[in-house]
Design a protein around this motif. Sequence first.
Motif, PDB file in Angstrom:
ATOM      1  N   LEU A 219       5.042   3.597   7.514  1.00 14.79           N
ATOM      2  CA  LEU A 219       4.697   2.460   6.864  1.00 14.79           C
ATOM      3  C   LEU A 219       5.338   2.788   5.357  1.00 14.79           C
ATOM      4  CD1 LEU A 219       3.749  -0.331   6.814  1.00 14.79           C
ATOM      5  CD2 LEU A 219       1.569   0.480   6.204  1.00 14.79           C
ATOM      6  N   PHE A 220       5.199   3.749   4.941  1.00 16.12           N
ATOM      7  CA  PHE A 220       5.396   4.187   3.511  1.00 16.12           C
ATOM      8  C   PHE A 220       7.008   4.305   3.501  1.00 16.12           C
ATOM      9  CE2 PHE A 220       6.366   7.142   0.140  1.00 16.12           C
ATOM     10  CZ  PHE A 220       5.750   6.295  -1.153  1.00 16.12           C
ATOM     11  N   ARG A 221       7.805   4.796   4.361  1.00 21.24           N
ATOM     12  CA  ARG A 221       8.946   4.795   4.397  1.00 21.24           C
ATOM     13  C   ARG A 221       9.697   3.505   4.104  1.00 21.24           C
ATOM     14  NH1 ARG A 221       8.175   9.604   7.823  1.00 21.24           N
ATOM     15  NH2 ARG A 221       8.627   8.148   9.876  1.00 21.24           N
ATOM     16  N   ILE A 222       9.128   2.623   4.708  1.00 21.25           N
ATOM     17  CA  ILE A 222       9.658   1.233   4.963  1.00 21.25           C
ATOM     18  C   ILE A 222       9.199   0.143   3.783  1.00 21.25           C
ATOM     19  CG2 ILE A 222      10.401   1.454   7.205  1.00 21.25           C
ATOM     20  CD1 ILE A 222       8.049  -0.576   7.900  1.00 21.25           C
ATOM     21  N   LYS A 223       8.210   0.741   2.813  1.00 23.43           N
ATOM     22  CA  LYS A 223       7.563  -0.049   1.914  1.00 23.43           C
ATOM     23  C   LYS A 223       8.498  -1.019   1.191  1.00 23.43           C
ATOM     24  CE  LYS A 223       4.901   0.691  -2.184  1.00 23.43           C
ATOM     25  NZ  LYS A 223       4.064   1.527  -3.169  1.00 23.43           N
ATOM     26  N   GLU A 224       9.680  -0.335   0.828  1.00 21.89           N
ATOM     27  CA  GLU A 224      10.331  -1.155  -0.036  1.00 21.89           C
ATOM     28  C   GLU A 224      11.147  -2.418   0.532  1.00 21.89           C
ATOM     29  OE1 GLU A 224      10.876  -0.654  -3.488  1.00 21.89           O
ATOM     30  OE2 GLU A 224       9.376   0.896  -3.102  1.00 21.89           O
ATOM     31  N   ASP A 225      11.117  -2.455   1.824  1.00 20.83           N
ATOM     32  CA  ASP A 225      11.916  -3.601   2.700  1.00 20.83           C
ATOM     33  C   ASP A 225      10.647  -4.482   3.032  1.00 20.83           C
ATOM     34  OD1 ASP A 225      14.468  -2.582   3.030  1.00 20.83           O
ATOM     35  OD2 ASP A 225      13.551  -1.106   4.134  1.00 20.83           O
ATOM     36  N   LEU A 226       9.490  -4.396   2.549  1.00 18.92           N
ATOM     37  CA  LEU A 226       8.464  -5.297   2.995  1.00 18.92           C
ATOM     38  C   LEU A 226       7.772  -6.091   1.826  1.00 18.92           C
ATOM     39  CD1 LEU A 226       6.120  -3.048   5.342  1.00 18.92           C
ATOM     40  CD2 LEU A 226       8.098  -4.597   5.939  1.00 18.92           C
ATOM     41  N   PRO A 227       7.381  -7.468   2.082  1.00 18.96           N
ATOM     42  CA  PRO A 227       6.738  -8.186   0.941  1.00 18.96           C
ATOM     43  C   PRO A 227       5.398  -7.106   0.754  1.00 18.96           C
ATOM     44  CG  PRO A 227       7.260  -9.509   2.842  1.00 18.96           C
ATOM     45  CD  PRO A 227       7.470  -8.177   3.255  1.00 18.96           C
ATOM     46  N   LEU A 228       5.236  -7.000  -0.454  1.00 20.91           N
ATOM     47  CA  LEU A 228       4.243  -6.538  -1.065  1.00 20.91           C
ATOM     48  C   LEU A 228       2.719  -6.644  -0.440  1.00 20.91           C
ATOM     49  CD1 LEU A 228       2.802  -4.242  -2.963  1.00 20.91           C
ATOM     50  CD2 LEU A 228       2.578  -5.959  -4.854  1.00 20.91           C
ATOM     51  N   SER A 229       2.403  -7.994  -0.094  1.00 22.41           N
ATOM     52  CA  SER A 229       1.150  -8.396   0.568  1.00 22.41           C
ATOM     53  C   SER A 229       1.170  -7.919   2.183  1.00 22.41           C
ATOM     54  CB  SER A 229       1.166  -9.952   0.508  1.00 22.41           C
ATOM     55  OG  SER A 229       2.335 -10.570   1.243  1.00 22.41           O
ATOM     56  N   LEU A 230       2.190  -7.929   2.850  1.00 22.29           N
ATOM     57  CA  LEU A 230       2.232  -7.625   3.975  1.00 22.29           C
ATOM     58  C   LEU A 230       2.014  -5.831   3.998  1.00 22.29           C
ATOM     59  CD1 LEU A 230       2.792  -7.505   7.180  1.00 22.29           C
ATOM     60  CD2 LEU A 230       5.326  -7.414   6.536  1.00 22.29           C
ATOM     61  N   TYR A 231       2.581  -5.127   3.298  1.00 18.84           N
ATOM     62  CA  TYR A 231       2.494  -3.765   3.100  1.00 18.84           C
ATOM     63  C   TYR A 231       1.033  -3.509   2.699  1.00 18.84           C
ATOM     64  CZ  TYR A 231       2.521   0.991   1.300  1.00 18.84           C
ATOM     65  OH  TYR A 231       2.290   2.420   1.013  1.00 18.84           O
ATOM     66  N   THR A 232       0.210  -4.014   1.680  1.00 15.42           N
ATOM     67  CA  THR A 232      -0.993  -3.926   1.296  1.00 15.42           C
ATOM     68  C   THR A 232      -1.979  -4.203   2.428  1.00 15.42           C
ATOM     69  OG1 THR A 232      -0.152  -4.287  -0.926  1.00 15.42           O
ATOM     70  CG2 THR A 232      -2.632  -4.322  -0.441  1.00 15.42           C
ATOM     71  N   THR A 233      -1.705  -5.262   2.939  1.00 15.76           N
ATOM     72  CA  THR A 233      -2.719  -5.621   4.151  1.00 15.76           C
ATOM     73  C   THR A 233      -2.814  -4.735   5.405  1.00 15.76           C
ATOM     74  OG1 THR A 233      -2.374  -7.851   3.413  1.00 15.76           O
ATOM     75  CG2 THR A 233      -3.409  -7.516   5.629  1.00 15.76           C
ATOM     76  N   THR A 234      -1.465  -4.194   5.607  1.00 19.66           N
ATOM     77  CA  THR A 234      -1.340  -3.467   6.689  1.00 19.66           C
ATOM     78  C   THR A 234      -2.055  -1.899   6.252  1.00 19.66           C
ATOM     79  OG1 THR A 234       0.741  -4.474   7.364  1.00 19.66           O
ATOM     80  CG2 THR A 234       0.311  -2.494   8.379  1.00 19.66           C
ATOM     81  N   LEU A 235      -1.657  -1.547   5.269  1.00 20.76           N
ATOM     82  CA  LEU A 235      -2.442  -0.369   4.958  1.00 20.76           C
ATOM     83  C   LEU A 235      -3.764  -0.481   4.675  1.00 20.76           C
ATOM     84  CD1 LEU A 235      -1.692   2.756   3.850  1.00 20.76           C
ATOM     85  CD2 LEU A 235      -1.519   1.629   1.391  1.00 20.76           C
ATOM     86  N   GLU A 236      -4.315  -1.359   4.176  1.00 22.17           N
ATOM     87  CA  GLU A 236      -5.877  -1.810   4.091  1.00 22.17           C
ATOM     88  C   GLU A 236      -6.419  -1.511   5.610  1.00 22.17           C
ATOM     89  OE1 GLU A 236      -6.029  -5.244   2.290  1.00 22.17           O
ATOM     90  OE2 GLU A 236      -6.556  -4.215   0.201  1.00 22.17           O
ATOM     91  N   GLN A 237      -5.672  -2.189   6.655  1.00 26.70           N
ATOM     92  CA  GLN A 237      -6.211  -2.093   7.961  1.00 26.70           C
ATOM     93  C   GLN A 237      -6.113  -0.753   8.689  1.00 26.70           C
ATOM     94  OE1 GLN A 237      -3.696  -5.852   9.314  1.00 26.70           O
ATOM     95  NE2 GLN A 237      -4.840  -5.239  11.145  1.00 26.70           N
ATOM     96  N   MET A 238      -5.129  -0.061   8.117  1.00 26.40           N
ATOM     97  CA  MET A 238      -4.959   1.508   8.748  1.00 26.40           C
ATOM     98  C   MET A 238      -6.102   2.255   8.193  1.00 26.40           C
ATOM     99  SD  MET A 238      -1.029   2.255   8.159  1.00 26.40           S
ATOM    100  CE  MET A 238       0.099   1.802   9.658  1.00 26.40           C
ATOM    101  N   LEU A 239      -6.683   2.176   6.900  1.00 29.94           N
ATOM    102  CA  LEU A 239      -7.519   2.735   6.033  1.00 29.94           C
ATOM    103  C   LEU A 239      -8.971   2.228   6.451  1.00 29.94           C
ATOM    104  CD1 LEU A 239      -6.073   3.220   2.761  1.00 29.94           C
ATOM    105  CD2 LEU A 239      -6.199   4.849   4.443  1.00 29.94           C
ATOM    106  N   GLY A 240      -9.009   1.185   7.395  1.00 35.74           N
ATOM    107  CA  GLY A 240     -10.306   0.569   7.783  1.00 35.74           C
ATOM    108  C   GLY A 240     -11.038  -0.308   6.590  1.00 35.74           C
ATOM    109  N   LEU A 241     -10.416  -0.581   5.635  1.00 39.08           N
ATOM    110  CA  LEU A 241     -10.840  -1.313   4.561  1.00 39.08           C
ATOM    111  C   LEU A 241     -11.110  -2.752   4.949  1.00 39.08           C
ATOM    112  CD1 LEU A 241      -8.868   0.464   1.388  1.00 39.08           C
ATOM    113  CD2 LEU A 241     -11.044   0.925   2.416  1.00 39.08           C
ATOM    114  N   VAL A 242     -10.148  -3.260   5.851  1.00 36.35           N
ATOM    115  CA  VAL A 242     -10.344  -4.773   6.291  1.00 36.35           C
ATOM    116  C   VAL A 242     -10.246  -4.695   7.845  1.00 36.35           C
ATOM    117  CG1 VAL A 242      -9.371  -5.607   4.091  1.00 36.35           C
ATOM    118  CG2 VAL A 242      -7.912  -5.057   5.913  1.00 36.35           C
ATOM    119  N   HIS A 243     -10.670  -5.479   8.435  1.00 35.54           N
ATOM    120  CA  HIS A 243     -10.603  -5.526   9.834  1.00 35.54           C
ATOM    121  C   HIS A 243      -9.658  -6.758  10.183  1.00 35.54           C
ATOM    122  CE1 HIS A 243     -13.773  -3.113  10.710  1.00 35.54           C
ATOM    123  NE2 HIS A 243     -14.594  -3.585   9.973  1.00 35.54           N
ATOM    124  N   GLY A 244      -8.517  -6.464  10.930  1.00 39.65           N
ATOM    125  CA  GLY A 244      -7.807  -7.419  11.543  1.00 39.65           C
ATOM    126  C   GLY A 244      -7.329  -7.090  12.906  1.00 39.65           C
TER     127      GLY A 244
END
Length: 279
Positions: A219-244
């Motif tokens: 995910l980090f490798r493609i960060k520059e190609d993603l909208p910031l909101s999508l990157y942040t939300t996905t990362l938060e899901q991976m870290l278990g900070l939010v449930h999706g």
Amino acid sequence: SEIQVLYASRQKASELSFVDEETGEEIERAHRLLVELRSPVLQAKLSAGTIEGRLLQIKVSKDIALVLPSVVRSFYGLPVDFKELSFYESVRLRQAADYYDISDLARAASANLRYMIITEGPRLCSLHSVLERLPFDQSLVHSVLRTIDMNPDLLLTEDLQMLSKARVVEILSRDTLTCTESKAFDVVRTWAARHCPQTPIPQDLLDVIRFEHMSKEELFRIKEDLPLSLYTTTLEQMLGLVHGGSRKRRATSGDAAAINAREDAVLTAIQNKKRRKMA
């Protein structure tokens, strides 16, 4: 045979000509009666009162002109030598058979294309032409999609990068596509760079990537190609900070083969049912 003699004499003895729609140059000739017997579409075009009927002239597009000799052979009931046709030409012949409503030629052309896809699939060029030009032939479309499922690197080739966005979305939405999400994103990024280089990657293409199944490093490798909101939300899901919601993982090669076999069985049953109704 008499029909072969008739075919051989068509250039001098037949009354109907086929001409290039742009230049008006004659490409082929055929006997009107045989053409009308074989093609309901051309029978209607040549009916009384039409321009074609008065001029005894059929205009053809470049696509049909490419395979017109094979089409004319079918008017006389003569076999088409499919071995002499490229895959690209075979697709055009199947398209011409549908356009002129020549049912037996359509069946023969479909069978030939299906054989080529099954035996040579990953090595073929112009697979995109089946998906874009023959969407009405579901058996062929299914054969191409199955080939892509098992050979996802094809999506990065020049051939399949010519697909429409809708087709790319459809293919990347398939659970049976045997590729990682990183590879799926490479397909999206490459397609977008080709078709819309001045704008961000379209949202409907991003929507079919199952980012939640990437690793944090991917995910980090493609960060520059993603909208910031999508990157942040996905990362938060991976870290278990939010449930999706987590979408289904893509199939392995074995899973895809089993699923495709079941789809084949359903498609065959549908085709058999249609044939019984027509009988």
